[in-house]
Design an enzyme around this catalytic site. Structure first.
Site, PDB file in Angstrom:
ATOM      1  N   GLY A 122      -6.870  37.227 -45.506  1.00 52.61           N
ATOM      2  CA  GLY A 122      -8.137  37.847 -45.874  1.00 52.61           C
ATOM      3  C   GLY A 122      -8.795  38.440 -44.639  1.00 52.61           C
ATOM      4  N   GLY A 192      -5.561  12.430 -26.116  1.00 55.79           N
ATOM      5  CA  GLY A 192      -6.611  12.416 -27.121  1.00 55.79           C
ATOM      6  C   GLY A 192      -6.018  11.906 -28.428  1.00 55.79           C
ATOM      7  N   ILE A 194      -4.341  13.424 -30.986  1.00 57.32           N
ATOM      8  CA  ILE A 194      -2.959  13.788 -31.344  1.00 57.32           C
ATOM      9  C   ILE A 194      -1.978  13.108 -30.397  1.00 57.32           C
ATOM     10  N   GLU A 213      -2.672  12.490 -18.877  1.00 64.91           N
ATOM     11  CA  GLU A 213      -4.062  12.816 -19.227  1.00 64.91           C
ATOM     12  C   GLU A 213      -4.800  13.301 -17.977  1.00 64.91           C
ATOM     13  N   SER A 279      -0.983  18.469 -26.357  1.00 64.54           N
ATOM     14  CA  SER A 279      -2.088  18.139 -27.283  1.00 64.54           C
ATOM     15  C   SER A 279      -3.369  18.057 -26.458  1.00 64.54           C
ATOM     16  N   ASP A 322     -13.472  23.744 -38.729  1.00 62.97           N
ATOM     17  CA  ASP A 322     -13.033  23.850 -37.337  1.00 62.97           C
ATOM     18  C   ASP A 322     -13.428  25.167 -36.677  1.00 62.97           C
ATOM     19  N   ALA A 330     -11.402  16.834 -40.744  1.00 62.43           N
ATOM     20  CA  ALA A 330     -11.273  17.312 -42.121  1.00 62.43           C
ATOM     21  C   ALA A 330     -12.502  16.957 -42.956  1.00 62.43           C
ATOM     22  N   HIS A 454     -13.874 -13.333 -49.039  1.00 72.14           N
ATOM     23  CA  HIS A 454     -13.085 -14.166 -48.136  1.00 72.14           C
ATOM     24  C   HIS A 454     -11.706 -14.418 -48.734  1.00 72.14           C
TER      25      HIS A 454
HETATM   26  P1  FAD Z   1      -7.831  24.376 -41.573  1.00 67.64           P
HETATM   27  O1  FAD Z   1      -7.398  23.106 -42.175  1.00 67.64           O
HETATM   28  O2  FAD Z   1      -7.229  24.781 -40.291  1.00 67.64           O
HETATM   29  O3  FAD Z   1      -7.550  25.504 -42.675  1.00 67.64           O
HETATM   30  C1  FAD Z   1      -7.726  26.842 -42.402  1.00 67.64           C
HETATM   31  C2  FAD Z   1      -6.904  27.625 -43.399  1.00 67.64           C
HETATM   32  O4  FAD Z   1      -7.284  28.990 -43.338  1.00 67.64           O
HETATM   33  C3  FAD Z   1      -5.394  27.594 -43.126  1.00 67.64           C
HETATM   34  O5  FAD Z   1      -4.706  27.327 -44.309  1.00 67.64           O
HETATM   35  C4  FAD Z   1      -5.081  29.007 -42.638  1.00 67.64           C
HETATM   36  O6  FAD Z   1      -3.790  29.440 -42.991  1.00 67.64           O
HETATM   37  C5  FAD Z   1      -6.127  29.801 -43.390  1.00 67.64           C
HETATM   38  N1  FAD Z   1      -6.478  31.077 -42.753  1.00 67.64           N
HETATM   39  C6  FAD Z   1      -6.863  31.307 -41.487  1.00 67.64           C
HETATM   40  N2  FAD Z   1      -7.182  32.609 -41.322  1.00 67.64           N
HETATM   41  C7  FAD Z   1      -6.993  33.203 -42.519  1.00 67.64           C
HETATM   42  C8  FAD Z   1      -7.175  34.513 -43.002  1.00 67.64           C
HETATM   43  N3  FAD Z   1      -7.646  35.484 -42.222  1.00 67.64           N
HETATM   44  N4  FAD Z   1      -6.863  34.771 -44.288  1.00 67.64           N
HETATM   45  C9  FAD Z   1      -6.395  33.788 -45.109  1.00 67.64           C
HETATM   46  N5  FAD Z   1      -6.225  32.530 -44.706  1.00 67.64           N
HETATM   47  C10 FAD Z   1      -6.532  32.241 -43.439  1.00 67.64           C
HETATM   48  N6  FAD Z   1      -8.803  15.380 -39.170  1.00 67.64           N
HETATM   49  C11 FAD Z   1      -9.216  14.253 -39.776  1.00 67.64           C
HETATM   50  O7  FAD Z   1     -10.361  14.205 -40.238  1.00 67.64           O
HETATM   51  N7  FAD Z   1      -8.393  13.170 -39.922  1.00 67.64           N
HETATM   52  C12 FAD Z   1      -7.124  13.174 -39.443  1.00 67.64           C
HETATM   53  O8  FAD Z   1      -6.402  12.182 -39.582  1.00 67.64           O
HETATM   54  C13 FAD Z   1      -6.672  14.337 -38.783  1.00 67.64           C
HETATM   55  N8  FAD Z   1      -5.421  14.380 -38.290  1.00 67.64           N
HETATM   56  C14 FAD Z   1      -4.992  15.521 -37.677  1.00 67.64           C
HETATM   57  C15 FAD Z   1      -3.719  15.534 -37.146  1.00 67.64           C
HETATM   58  C16 FAD Z   1      -3.250  16.661 -36.491  1.00 67.64           C
HETATM   59  C17 FAD Z   1      -1.857  16.669 -35.926  1.00 67.64           C
HETATM   60  C18 FAD Z   1      -4.088  17.821 -36.395  1.00 67.64           C
HETATM   61  C19 FAD Z   1      -3.603  19.062 -35.737  1.00 67.64           C
HETATM   62  C20 FAD Z   1      -5.363  17.804 -36.920  1.00 67.64           C
HETATM   63  C21 FAD Z   1      -5.834  16.659 -37.553  1.00 67.64           C
HETATM   64  N9  FAD Z   1      -7.124  16.583 -38.071  1.00 67.64           N
HETATM   65  C22 FAD Z   1      -7.552  15.438 -38.664  1.00 67.64           C
HETATM   66  C23 FAD Z   1      -8.053  17.727 -37.980  1.00 67.64           C
HETATM   67  C24 FAD Z   1      -8.085  18.498 -39.320  1.00 67.64           C
HETATM   68  O9  FAD Z   1      -6.778  18.907 -39.634  1.00 67.64           O
HETATM   69  C25 FAD Z   1      -9.015  19.676 -39.225  1.00 67.64           C
HETATM   70  O10 FAD Z   1     -10.276  19.268 -38.776  1.00 67.64           O
HETATM   71  C26 FAD Z   1      -9.174  20.338 -40.586  1.00 67.64           C
HETATM   72  O11 FAD Z   1      -7.943  20.771 -41.081  1.00 67.64           O
HETATM   73  C27 FAD Z   1     -10.125  21.524 -40.501  1.00 67.64           C
HETATM   74  O12 FAD Z   1     -10.261  22.092 -41.766  1.00 67.64           O
HETATM   75  P2  FAD Z   1     -10.641  23.630 -41.949  1.00 67.64           P
HETATM   76  O13 FAD Z   1     -10.730  23.848 -43.411  1.00 67.64           O
HETATM   77  O14 FAD Z   1     -11.788  23.967 -41.101  1.00 67.64           O
HETATM   78  O15 FAD Z   1      -9.404  24.442 -41.353  1.00 67.64           O
HETATM   79  P1  NAI Z   2      -8.416  15.934 -28.136  1.00 67.67           P
HETATM   80  O1  NAI Z   2      -9.612  16.715 -27.774  1.00 67.67           O
HETATM   81  O2  NAI Z   2      -8.543  14.756 -29.001  1.00 67.67           O
HETATM   82  O3  NAI Z   2      -7.687  15.439 -26.816  1.00 67.67           O
HETATM   83  C1  NAI Z   2      -7.251  16.336 -25.821  1.00 67.67           C
HETATM   84  C2  NAI Z   2      -7.011  15.546 -24.551  1.00 67.67           C
HETATM   85  O4  NAI Z   2      -6.318  16.389 -23.650  1.00 67.67           O
HETATM   86  C3  NAI Z   2      -8.294  15.107 -23.861  1.00 67.67           C
HETATM   87  O5  NAI Z   2      -8.209  13.745 -23.523  1.00 67.67           O
HETATM   88  C4  NAI Z   2      -8.365  16.014 -22.641  1.00 67.67           C
HETATM   89  O6  NAI Z   2      -9.004  15.405 -21.539  1.00 67.67           O
HETATM   90  C5  NAI Z   2      -6.898  16.247 -22.351  1.00 67.67           C
HETATM   91  N1  NAI Z   2      -6.613  17.474 -21.620  1.00 67.67           N
HETATM   92  C6  NAI Z   2      -7.152  18.708 -21.825  1.00 67.67           C
HETATM   93  N2  NAI Z   2      -6.603  19.602 -20.968  1.00 67.67           N
HETATM   94  C7  NAI Z   2      -5.692  18.922 -20.220  1.00 67.67           C
HETATM   95  C8  NAI Z   2      -4.799  19.295 -19.188  1.00 67.67           C
HETATM   96  N3  NAI Z   2      -4.714  20.547 -18.763  1.00 67.67           N
HETATM   97  N4  NAI Z   2      -4.023  18.340 -18.642  1.00 67.67           N
HETATM   98  C9  NAI Z   2      -4.078  17.047 -19.069  1.00 67.67           C
HETATM   99  N5  NAI Z   2      -4.917  16.631 -20.053  1.00 67.67           N
HETATM  100  C10 NAI Z   2      -5.707  17.570 -20.635  1.00 67.67           C
HETATM  101  O7  NAI Z   2      -7.402  17.018 -28.757  1.00 67.67           O
HETATM  102  P2  NAI Z   2      -6.063  16.850 -29.576  1.00 67.67           P
HETATM  103  O8  NAI Z   2      -5.475  15.504 -29.404  1.00 67.67           O
HETATM  104  O9  NAI Z   2      -5.264  18.046 -29.252  1.00 67.67           O
HETATM  105  O10 NAI Z   2      -6.562  16.959 -31.058  1.00 67.67           O
HETATM  106  C11 NAI Z   2      -7.318  18.087 -31.467  1.00 67.67           C
HETATM  107  C12 NAI Z   2      -8.330  17.705 -32.471  1.00 67.67           C
HETATM  108  O11 NAI Z   2      -7.715  17.508 -33.733  1.00 67.67           O
HETATM  109  C13 NAI Z   2      -9.056  16.407 -32.203  1.00 67.67           C
HETATM  110  O12 NAI Z   2     -10.106  16.562 -31.296  1.00 67.67           O
HETATM  111  C14 NAI Z   2      -9.560  16.053 -33.549  1.00 67.67           C
HETATM  112  O13 NAI Z   2     -10.728  16.773 -33.789  1.00 67.67           O
HETATM  113  C15 NAI Z   2      -8.448  16.541 -34.449  1.00 67.67           C
HETATM  114  N6  NAI Z   2      -7.577  15.416 -34.809  1.00 67.67           N
HETATM  115  C16 NAI Z   2      -8.118  14.368 -35.494  1.00 67.67           C
HETATM  116  C17 NAI Z   2      -7.346  13.294 -35.834  1.00 67.67           C
HETATM  117  C18 NAI Z   2      -7.977  12.159 -36.535  1.00 67.67           C
HETATM  118  O14 NAI Z   2      -9.085  12.295 -37.002  1.00 67.67           O
HETATM  119  N7  NAI Z   2      -7.314  11.017 -36.657  1.00 67.67           N
HETATM  120  C19 NAI Z   2      -5.922  13.224 -35.517  1.00 67.67           C
HETATM  121  C20 NAI Z   2      -5.476  14.350 -34.744  1.00 67.67           C
HETATM  122  C21 NAI Z   2      -6.286  15.407 -34.447  1.00 67.67           C
END
Ligand code: FAD
Ligand code: NAI
Length: 475
Positions: A122, A192, A194, A213, A279, A322, A330, A454
């Site tokens: 879009g 962090g 991930i 880190e 990450s 995001d 999420a 409990h």
């Molecule tokens: P997104 O989920 O990124 O969705 C955006 C969507 O928009 C995508 O489908 C993309 O294809 C689509 N899009 C983008 N541009 C366009 C366009 N121009 N036209 C059409 N479609 C488009 N968060 C948690 O709360 N709990 C967790 O356990 C957790 N684990 C995570 C683990 C990993 C490995 C990662 C990377 C993230 C994790 N997160 C977690 C973070 C979470 O995934 C995001 O915060 C969340 O997905 C954000 O939702 P969103 O709707 O903003 O964007």
């Molecule tokens: P993060 O922000 O959690 O961690 C990134 C880490 O990388 C930090 O500790 C930072 O100090 C370090 N860093 C940054 N630049 C660096 C460098 N050049 N060299 C060495 N270390 C460096 O980001 P991450 O793990 O990539 O996850 C992204 C986001 O996705 C999270 O912040 C979170 O919002 C979301 N997420 C949430 C999850 C959950 O809710 N369970 C699971 C995974 C992701």
């Protein structure tokens, strides 16, 4: 004639698909556009969360935890298994099935709620009378119009400068969830969320994991006492975390990856690994949105500028999740999606940023809501703290998982709960009670006076609340 909608949502991640459903529930004619493709090129709504984030990572965490239990903990229960093996392809296949179930679930929900789904990219064409023209570039190209537009285009993994992801040797979260065999040596940059979750998966499966880190402190955003406890547990598991490093040159070759870095002592180190996961955070995604066409304002990080209500600088254009300020979670994206749909309907949708829970799904799990002890000190708030260790909790002993604690922080004068921090078993579930309590502005004594089942882990929450007033019963 182009199809006209009341609300056009761009992106079907947790922010977008939930906004679309809520808007449809409120009686609007809604379209949701998403470009994510599954392996067969078909639609895969759910965004990062469903496809390469929350859901698949939790599937792999679960599989690897079963493996770890079978290998190391079943014997304590008198169960002998012989040699336990892991079929990585099957584990990854199961994860893909879980993802597909979620993709299909969202398509079903769109049908159920009469949301029109468009598979494609879009982008803004122009402002139109009473709204905006949005082009959908999919199998075919068409232009639709929306009186209101909600942008929920999410985020992408941040690469190290000059080190692009090849998803073979240098992996983002996407490649990290598709590794085909257990690497002998796995390096990660960034300890962090991930880094810790993915590092845990592959460590449990037998990889030698090193996480590099940049910062000198471990999990700086987490309450210090909790982070310290978690670090102790990760060290014991053999998850090697090096703090305060400066990453230098990264080379890839047939044998994998070499990372040159300077450690905290200033020594030059060369680390070989089969794979490297980078990450180091995520960047807001507005690629292909053609924001310029309508003058949509972005900040210097590329995030869409919004006010507290998720309104952009353009009338009738909103942005959630995001791609805007705030934590990249999420559930935060979902709450913003609901609030925006309700505001479009003239209601008073609201997101309380002070009660958004965080969870890190490692073992032990880490979960928190509200302010940390170090934040309260920095803010000059007088507080009382109470902690209770899982070691003294009967259910934790029965589970065989007594690592960690629950910690309450309450206002010294009013006893209002200001933060709850947990490291330990099922912290992800236990934190909900604290979120509810804080939403209702409960005091620590309120929780201390509530009857908890409990034996349950939640008794540790009650006891930590009692500890605020120095009157634990079981410790
Ligand atoms: P997104 O989920 O990124 O969705 C955006 C969507 O928009 C995508 O489908 C993309 O294809 C689509 N899009 C983008 N541009 C366009 C366009 N121009 N036209 C059409 N479609 C488009 N968060 C948690 O709360 N709990 C967790 O356990 C957790 N684990 C995570 C683990 C990993 C490995 C990662 C990377 C993230 C994790 N997160 C977690 C973070 C979470 O995934 C995001 O915060 C969340 O997905 C954000 O939702 P969103 O709707 O903003 O964007
Ligand atoms: P993060 O922000 O959690 O961690 C990134 C880490 O990388 C930090 O500790 C930072 O100090 C370090 N860093 C940054 N630049 C660096 C460098 N050049 N060299 C060495 N270390 C460096 O980001 P991450 O793990 O990539 O996850 C992204 C986001 O996705 C999270 O912040 C979170 O919002 C979301 N997420 C949430 C999850 C959950 O809710 N369970 C699971 C995974 C992701």
């Amino acid at each position: 004639m182009s199809q006209a909608f009341d609300v056009v949502v761009i992106g079907a991640g947790p922010g977008g698909y939930i906004a679309a459903i809520r808007a449809a529930q409120l009686g609007f004619k809604v379209a949701c556009i998403d470009e994510w493709k599954n392996a067969a090129g078909g639609p895969a709504p759910g965004g990062t969360c469903t496809n390469v984030g929350c859901i698949p990572s939790k599937a792999l965490l679960q599989s690897s935890e079963h493996f770890e239990h079978a290998n190391h903990h079943f014997a304590d229960h008198g169960i002998s298994t012989g040699k336990v093996t892991m079929d990585v392809a099957k584990m990854v296949g199961r994860k893909d099935t879980v993802v597909k179930q979620n993709n299909d679930g969202i398509l079903y929900l769109f049908k159920k709620n009469k949301v029109t789904f468009f598979h494609g990219r879009g982008s803004f064409v122009a402002a139109a009378e009473g709204g905006y023209q949005v082009k959908v570039a999919g199998a075919a190209e068409e232009v639709i119009t929306g009186k209101q537009v909600v942008i929920a285009t999410g985020s992408n993994a941040r690469a190290l400068p000059g080190v692009p992801f090849d998803e073979e040797n240098i992996l983002s979260n996407d490649g990290a969830l598709r590794i085909g065999a257990v690497p002998k040596k796995l390096a990660l940059i960034g300890s962090g969320v991930i880094g810790l979750e993915m590092g845990s998966v592959w460590r449990r499966l037998g990889a030698e994991v090193t996480i590099l880190e940049g910062l000198p402190t471990f999990l700086g955003a987490v309450d210090e006492q909790i982070a310290k406890e978690a670090k102790k547990a990760f060290d014991k598991q053999g998850l090697k975390i090096e703090l305060g490093v400066k990453v230098g040159e990264i080379k890839t070759g047939k044998k994998g990856v070499n990372v040159a870095y300077t450690n905290a002592k200033g020594e030059a180190v060369s680390l070989d690994a089969d794979k490297l996961i980078v990450s180091i955070g995520r960047v807001p995604n507005t690629i292909g949105l053609n924001a310029e066409a309508v003058g949509l304002q972005l900040d210097e990080r590329g995030a869409i500028v919004v006010d507290g209500d998720c309104k952009t600088n353009l009338p009738g254009v909103w942005a959630v999740g995001d791609v805007v300020r705030g934590p990249m979670l999420a559930h935060k994206a979902e709450e913003e999606g609901v609030a925006v749909a309700e505001r479009i309907a003239g209601q008073h949708g609201h997101v309380n940023f002070n009660t958004i829970p965080w969870v890190i799904y490692t073992s032990p799990e880490i979960a928190w809501v509200g302010r940390t002890e170090q934040q309260l000190k920095a803010d000059g708030v007088a507080y009382k703290a109470g902690t209770f260790p899982f070691l003294a909790n009967g259910r934790a002993r029965a589970l065989g998982d007594t690592t960690g604690m629950v910690k309450f922080l309450a206002d010294a004068k009013t006893d209002e709960i200001l933060g709850v921090h947990i490291v330990g078993p099922m912290a992800s579930e236990l934190i909900s009670e604290a979120v509810v309590a804080m939403e209702f502005k409960a005091s620590a004594e309120d929780i201390a006076r509530i009857c908890h089942a409990h034996p349950s882990l939640s008794e540790a929450t009650k006891e930590a609340a009692l500890a605020v007033d120095k009157r634990t019963l079981n410790f």
